[in-house]
Design a protein around this motif. Structure first.
Motif, PDB file in Angstrom:
ATOM      1  N   CYS A   2       5.869  -7.044   5.440  1.00  0.00           N
ATOM      2  CA  CYS A   2       4.614  -6.545   4.879  1.00  0.00           C
ATOM      3  C   CYS A   2       3.433  -6.938   5.769  1.00  0.00           C
ATOM      4  N   LEU A   3       3.474  -8.177   6.303  1.00  0.00           N
ATOM      5  CA  LEU A   3       2.406  -8.622   7.189  1.00  0.00           C
ATOM      6  C   LEU A   3       2.393  -7.810   8.473  1.00  0.00           C
ATOM      7  N   LEU A   4       3.567  -7.484   8.982  1.00  0.00           N
ATOM      8  CA  LEU A   4       3.645  -6.682  10.194  1.00  0.00           C
ATOM      9  C   LEU A   4       3.074  -5.291   9.964  1.00  0.00           C
ATOM     10  N   CYS A   5       3.428  -4.667   8.840  1.00  0.00           N
ATOM     11  CA  CYS A   5       2.885  -3.338   8.512  1.00  0.00           C
ATOM     12  C   CYS A   5       1.376  -3.396   8.345  1.00  0.00           C
ATOM     13  N   ARG A   6       0.893  -4.435   7.724  1.00  0.00           N
ATOM     14  CA  ARG A   6      -0.539  -4.587   7.521  1.00  0.00           C
ATOM     15  C   ARG A   6      -1.257  -4.746   8.864  1.00  0.00           C
ATOM     16  N   ASN A  71      -5.913  -2.673   1.955  1.00  0.00           N
ATOM     17  CA  ASN A  71      -5.577  -4.058   1.642  1.00  0.00           C
ATOM     18  C   ASN A  71      -5.690  -4.358   0.153  1.00  0.00           C
ATOM     19  N   THR A  72      -6.696  -3.825  -0.491  1.00  0.00           N
ATOM     20  CA  THR A  72      -6.848  -4.030  -1.929  1.00  0.00           C
ATOM     21  C   THR A  72      -5.710  -3.364  -2.694  1.00  0.00           C
ATOM     22  N   GLY A  73      -5.349  -2.155  -2.284  1.00  0.00           N
ATOM     23  CA  GLY A  73      -4.233  -1.466  -2.938  1.00  0.00           C
ATOM     24  C   GLY A  73      -2.924  -2.214  -2.797  1.00  0.00           C
ATOM     25  N   ILE A  74      -2.663  -2.734  -1.594  1.00  0.00           N
ATOM     26  CA  ILE A  74      -1.440  -3.517  -1.398  1.00  0.00           C
ATOM     27  C   ILE A  74      -1.471  -4.782  -2.235  1.00  0.00           C
ATOM     28  N   THR A  75      -2.609  -5.462  -2.237  1.00  0.00           N
ATOM     29  CA  THR A  75      -2.725  -6.704  -2.997  1.00  0.00           C
ATOM     30  C   THR A  75      -2.545  -6.473  -4.492  1.00  0.00           C
ATOM     31  N   PHE A  76      -3.170  -5.460  -5.040  1.00  0.00           N
ATOM     32  CA  PHE A  76      -3.087  -5.212  -6.471  1.00  0.00           C
ATOM     33  C   PHE A  76      -1.712  -4.699  -6.902  1.00  0.00           C
ATOM     34  N   HIS A  77      -1.026  -3.991  -6.024  1.00  0.00           N
ATOM     35  CA  HIS A  77       0.237  -3.371  -6.413  1.00  0.00           C
ATOM     36  C   HIS A  77       1.463  -4.030  -5.809  1.00  0.00           C
ATOM     37  N   ILE A  78       1.297  -5.208  -5.223  1.00  0.00           N
ATOM     38  CA  ILE A  78       2.414  -5.843  -4.536  1.00  0.00           C
ATOM     39  C   ILE A  78       3.551  -6.181  -5.503  1.00  0.00           C
ATOM     40  N   ALA A  79       3.213  -6.568  -6.723  1.00  0.00           N
ATOM     41  CA  ALA A  79       4.260  -6.902  -7.698  1.00  0.00           C
ATOM     42  C   ALA A  79       5.083  -5.662  -8.045  1.00  0.00           C
ATOM     43  N   SER A  80       4.425  -4.535  -8.277  1.00  0.00           N
ATOM     44  CA  SER A  80       5.177  -3.322  -8.613  1.00  0.00           C
ATOM     45  C   SER A  80       5.932  -2.776  -7.404  1.00  0.00           C
ATOM     46  N   ILE A  81       5.383  -2.936  -6.206  1.00  0.00           N
ATOM     47  CA  ILE A  81       6.086  -2.514  -4.993  1.00  0.00           C
ATOM     48  C   ILE A  81       7.367  -3.325  -4.826  1.00  0.00           C
ATOM     49  N   PHE A  82       7.263  -4.629  -5.007  1.00  0.00           N
ATOM     50  CA  PHE A  82       8.446  -5.475  -4.875  1.00  0.00           C
ATOM     51  C   PHE A  82       9.441  -5.196  -5.988  1.00  0.00           C
ATOM     52  N   ASP A  83       8.940  -4.970  -7.213  1.00  0.00           N
ATOM     53  CA  ASP A  83       9.832  -4.677  -8.342  1.00  0.00           C
ATOM     54  C   ASP A  83      10.591  -3.375  -8.108  1.00  0.00           C
ATOM     55  N   THR A  84       9.930  -2.374  -7.561  1.00  0.00           N
ATOM     56  CA  THR A  84      10.574  -1.093  -7.247  1.00  0.00           C
ATOM     57  C   THR A  84      11.695  -1.275  -6.232  1.00  0.00           C
ATOM     58  N   LEU A  89       9.401 -11.191  -9.045  1.00  0.00           N
ATOM     59  CA  LEU A  89       7.971 -11.465  -9.101  1.00  0.00           C
ATOM     60  C   LEU A  89       7.638 -12.733  -8.311  1.00  0.00           C
ATOM     61  N   GLU A  90       8.583 -13.686  -8.291  1.00  0.00           N
ATOM     62  CA  GLU A  90       8.367 -14.915  -7.523  1.00  0.00           C
ATOM     63  C   GLU A  90       8.249 -14.621  -6.024  1.00  0.00           C
ATOM     64  N   VAL A  91       9.084 -13.715  -5.530  1.00  0.00           N
ATOM     65  CA  VAL A  91       9.015 -13.343  -4.116  1.00  0.00           C
ATOM     66  C   VAL A  91       7.699 -12.629  -3.829  1.00  0.00           C
ATOM     67  N   ALA A  92       7.265 -11.790  -4.749  1.00  0.00           N
ATOM     68  CA  ALA A  92       5.995 -11.086  -4.572  1.00  0.00           C
ATOM     69  C   ALA A  92       4.830 -12.078  -4.512  1.00  0.00           C
ATOM     70  N   SER A  93       4.838 -13.073  -5.396  1.00  0.00           N
ATOM     71  CA  SER A  93       3.759 -14.057  -5.377  1.00  0.00           C
ATOM     72  C   SER A  93       3.820 -14.925  -4.125  1.00  0.00           C
ATOM     73  N   LEU A  94       5.030 -15.218  -3.628  1.00  0.00           N
ATOM     74  CA  LEU A  94       5.165 -15.970  -2.390  1.00  0.00           C
ATOM     75  C   LEU A  94       4.612 -15.171  -1.213  1.00  0.00           C
ATOM     76  N   VAL A  95       4.944 -13.908  -1.136  1.00  0.00           N
ATOM     77  CA  VAL A  95       4.458 -13.058  -0.040  1.00  0.00           C
ATOM     78  C   VAL A  95       2.942 -12.906  -0.118  1.00  0.00           C
ATOM     79  N   LEU A  96       2.409 -12.740  -1.314  1.00  0.00           N
ATOM     80  CA  LEU A  96       0.962 -12.621  -1.469  1.00  0.00           C
ATOM     81  C   LEU A  96       0.257 -13.898  -1.009  1.00  0.00           C
ATOM     82  N   SER A  97       0.820 -15.047  -1.354  1.00  0.00           N
ATOM     83  CA  SER A  97       0.246 -16.315  -0.904  1.00  0.00           C
ATOM     84  C   SER A  97       0.334 -16.456   0.607  1.00  0.00           C
ATOM     85  N   LEU A  98       1.467 -16.077   1.166  1.00  0.00           N
ATOM     86  CA  LEU A  98       1.637 -16.164   2.621  1.00  0.00           C
ATOM     87  C   LEU A  98       0.711 -15.202   3.354  1.00  0.00           C
TER      88      LEU A  98
END
Length: 119
Positions: A2-6, A71-84, A89-98
């Motif tokens: 995700c960081l690479l794509c960003r 960036n805002t769209g990715i940040t707000f929807h990262i949980a649903s992107i990961f869930d899809t 959700l733990e991995v999504a929160s870890l990636v968001l923190s990283l």
């Protein structure tokens, strides 16, 4: 990933915005041809209505607004992107923190590097 794509998307958007400003950015308001600052240079004061009518205003607005929206769209929807994609959700929160922990220092480092390197 995700960081690479960003990073890639921000570099692409910056390149496109730089080309857009180079092509359409000169509005003729300040026709100072020299690149070096002179002692007698002055800034023009623009009202909001004058600024809105210039291509430079809209070019800068687009170049700042699009990456912020992405960036805002990715940040707000990262949980649903990961869930899809079947991630927790733990991995999504870890990636968001990283993303924040890595993104802030990288922004400072890249700002110094980009001042030195011609792109």
């Amino acid at each position: 990933m995700c960081l690479l794509c960003r990073y890639i998307s921000s570099r692409f958007i910056n390149d496109v915005c730089r080309r857009f400003i180079d092509r359409f950015g000169n509005d003729g308001k300040n026709d100072n041809k020299s690149n070096s600052p002179s002692i007698e240079s002055h800034e023009d004061d623009w009202t909001l209505n004058e600024a809105i009518k210039t291509r430079s205003f809209w070019a800068i607005l687009i170049c700042v607004g699009i990456p912020a929206m992405v960036n805002t769209g990715i940040t707000f929807h990262i949980a649903s992107i990961f869930d899809t994609n079947g991630l927790s959700l733990e991995v999504a929160s870890l990636v968001l923190s990283l993303m924040a922990l890595v993104g802030i220092p990288i922004s400072f480092v890249l700002s110094f590097v980009l001042e030195k390197v011609k792109i």
